[in-house]
Write a protein that holds these residues in place. Structure first.
Motif, short mmCIF file in Angstrom:
data_model
loop_
_atom_site.label_atom_id
_atom_site.label_comp_id
_atom_site.label_asym_id
_atom_site.label_seq_id
_atom_site.Cartn_x
_atom_site.Cartn_y
_atom_site.Cartn_z
N SER A 68 2.09 10.04 -2.67
CA SER A 68 0.97 10.05 -3.62
C SER A 68 1.40 10.61 -4.97
N ARG A 69 2.20 11.66 -4.94
CA ARG A 69 2.68 12.25 -6.19
C ARG A 69 3.56 11.25 -6.94
N GLN A 70 4.44 10.57 -6.21
CA GLN A 70 5.35 9.62 -6.85
C GLN A 70 4.56 8.48 -7.48
N LEU A 114 8.77 3.11 3.85
CA LEU A 114 10.03 2.54 3.38
C LEU A 114 10.94 3.59 2.78
N LEU A 115 10.35 4.53 2.04
CA LEU A 115 11.15 5.55 1.35
C LEU A 115 11.35 6.81 2.18
N CYS A 116 10.79 6.83 3.41
CA CYS A 116 10.89 8.01 4.29
C CYS A 116 10.27 9.24 3.61
N LEU A 117 9.12 9.04 2.95
CA LEU A 117 8.41 10.14 2.30
C LEU A 117 7.09 10.39 3.02
N ASP A 118 6.64 11.64 3.03
CA ASP A 118 5.34 11.92 3.61
C ASP A 118 4.23 11.49 2.65
N GLN A 160 0.83 -1.19 0.00
CA GLN A 160 0.00 0.00 0.00
C GLN A 160 0.87 1.25 0.00
N ALA A 161 0.29 2.34 -0.45
CA ALA A 161 1.06 3.59 -0.58
C ALA A 161 1.64 4.04 0.75
N ARG A 162 0.87 3.91 1.84
CA ARG A 162 1.39 4.39 3.13
C ARG A 162 2.62 3.59 3.56
N ASP A 163 2.62 2.28 3.26
CA ASP A 163 3.78 1.45 3.61
C ASP A 163 4.98 1.78 2.72
N LEU A 164 4.69 2.09 1.45
CA LEU A 164 5.76 2.51 0.55
C LEU A 164 6.38 3.80 1.05
N ARG A 167 -11.26 2.49 -0.17
CA ARG A 167 -10.51 3.73 -0.37
C ARG A 167 -9.01 3.48 -0.44
N ALA A 168 -8.58 2.25 -0.13
CA ALA A 168 -7.15 1.92 -0.15
C ALA A 168 -6.83 1.11 -1.40
N PHE A 169 -5.56 1.21 -1.84
CA PHE A 169 -5.14 0.55 -3.06
C PHE A 169 -3.85 -0.24 -2.80
N SER A 170 -3.73 -1.37 -3.48
CA SER A 170 -2.46 -2.08 -3.50
C SER A 170 -1.71 -1.67 -4.76
N LEU A 171 -0.39 -1.73 -4.69
CA LEU A 171 0.46 -1.30 -5.80
C LEU A 171 1.25 -2.48 -6.34
N SER A 172 1.37 -2.54 -7.64
CA SER A 172 2.20 -3.57 -8.28
C SER A 172 2.77 -3.00 -9.57
N LEU A 173 3.81 -3.62 -10.07
CA LEU A 173 4.44 -3.18 -11.31
C LEU A 173 3.72 -3.77 -12.52
N THR A 174 3.58 -2.96 -13.55
CA THR A 174 3.09 -3.47 -14.82
C THR A 174 4.21 -4.25 -15.51
N GLU A 175 3.91 -4.84 -16.67
CA GLU A 175 4.97 -5.52 -17.42
C GLU A 175 6.10 -4.56 -17.78
N THR A 176 5.72 -3.33 -18.14
CA THR A 176 6.73 -2.32 -18.46
C THR A 176 7.56 -1.98 -17.22
N GLY A 177 6.87 -1.87 -16.07
CA GLY A 177 7.58 -1.60 -14.83
C GLY A 177 8.51 -2.72 -14.42
N GLN A 178 8.06 -3.98 -14.64
CA GLN A 178 8.92 -5.13 -14.33
C GLN A 178 10.18 -5.13 -15.20
N ALA A 179 9.98 -4.79 -16.48
CA ALA A 179 11.14 -4.75 -17.38
C ALA A 179 12.13 -3.68 -16.95
N LEU A 180 11.61 -2.50 -16.54
CA LEU A 180 12.50 -1.44 -16.08
C LEU A 180 13.21 -1.85 -14.79
#
Length: 334
Positions: free
Chosen positions: A75-77, A66-70, A59-63, A97-110
């Motif tokens: 959210s912007r990132q 990890l990245l020490c971002l507010d 989830q975004a809040r956990d990300l 209202r909450a979302f999980s995040l995952s990489l797309t195929e393009t994101g996995q390739a990057l």
């Protein structure tokens, strides 16, 4: 345990050397550049891609932790990576209202490209270090990293700046931007499709053509030429009634105070004209509901409807006209 009390003779020298080495590491690893790890992405974006790839479904809040971002910067990132087609969001069944995040195929390739670059960079450096020193290096870096994370001042709650100034009236591109914001948001929350997006774009376009006009105004929050938030007051001086319309805030700005700032400006305009004000919304949009209640709106009626392309419970909120205090501007301007 706090080792500060040892006061070793070389402590000041150790601090100075660690700072110098830290700066050199930052430079050598490429963090001073605008892009990182052989990609065309900024360092913060690269780290976000790595962490999402390592933790699919995060989830975004956990990300952010990890990245020490507010919350706002996280959210912007995420919004930027999603717009680039590198990250996808999926609503959580337990919390709409909450979302999980995952990489797309393009994101996995990057991510694989970034991993190869980083692995080659570290491997080349380790070839120049004796094996026994490599293990000592790992232990020392682990200790240093853990020590830095204790009482880290970078994790303190930031004192955010005041909301940016809003733009009024039609701005080139704002109709498409606002319609797109509505389409994406309500597709996710209510399942609306092309009919809804067309309705927003056509009615907003007609409204924009009427400006400037007495009792009517459009406010937008614009960044780098893109409209990321909006609100409209469509008022009729003859009847003394105004319709609040097209209130939307991009996910990247949620929690930043922009939505409240927009609503405050719109209500100042309404009060300056002595309007009663109403709005239509849908049941279940709790964040917006709290803003409306705080601004003095009250639920007047609700009923199921399917005119938008899927069945929802429509709600009508009303805010009574308020007298304008003496000395306030009659046009609701700042």
């Amino acid at each position: 345990m706090d080792y500060d009390g040892l006061q070793l003779p070389a402590r000041e020298q150790t601090i100075r050397q660690l700072r110098e080495l830290s700066r050199k590491l930052v430079r050598e690893l490429g963090f001073m550049r605008s892009t990182l790890a052989g990609s065309d992405m900024a360092p913060s974006a690269v780290h976000a891609i790595i962490e999402i790839g390592l933790n699919p479904g995060i989830q975004a809040r956990d990300l952010g932790e990890l990245l020490c971002l507010d919350k706002s910067n996280t959210s912007r990132q995420v919004a930027k990576l999603e717009a680039l087609g590198l990250v996808r969001r999926a609503p959580l069944e337990a919390d709409g209202r909450a979302f999980s995040l995952s990489l797309t195929e393009t994101g996995q390739a990057l991510r694989k490209k970034i991993d190869r670059f980083a692995t080659d960079q570290v491997s080349a450096a380790l070839r120049r270090i004796m094996p026994e020193d490599q293990q000592g290096l790992l232990r020392a870096l682990a200790l240093y990293s853990q020590a830095l994370s204790r009482d880290n001042p970078n994790l303190a709650a930031p004192q955010g700046p005041a909301p940016a100034a809003l733009t009024t009236g039609y701005q080139p591109g704002c109709i498409g931007d606002i319609a797109g914001l509505h389409a994406r948001y309500y597709a996710g929350t209510s399942g609306f499709g092309v009919f809804f997006e067309h309705k927003v774009a056509s009615e907003l376009g007609a409204f924009a053509q009427s400006l400037p006009a007495a009792g009517k105004q459009l406010w937008t929050h614009v960044e780098q030429g893109r409209t990321l938030a909006s609100i409209v007051i469509d008022g009729d001086p003859a009847s003394g009634v105004a319709h609040l319309r097209w209130f939307i805030v991009d996910d990247s700005l949620r929690g930043s105070g922009v939505g409240r700032h927009l609503l405050d400006q719109a209500m100042a305009f309404v009060d300056a004209h002595g309007f009663e004000c109403y709005l239509w919304t849908f049941k279940g949009l709790e964040a917006a509901r709290h803003l409306y209640l705080a601004a003095g709106f009250a639920l007047a009626e609700e009923a199921p409807g399917d005119q938008w392309g899927s069945r929802v419970v429509e709600q009508r909120y009303v805010r009574a006209a308020r007298a304008v205090p003496l000395g306030e501007p009659a046009d609701g301007s700042d």
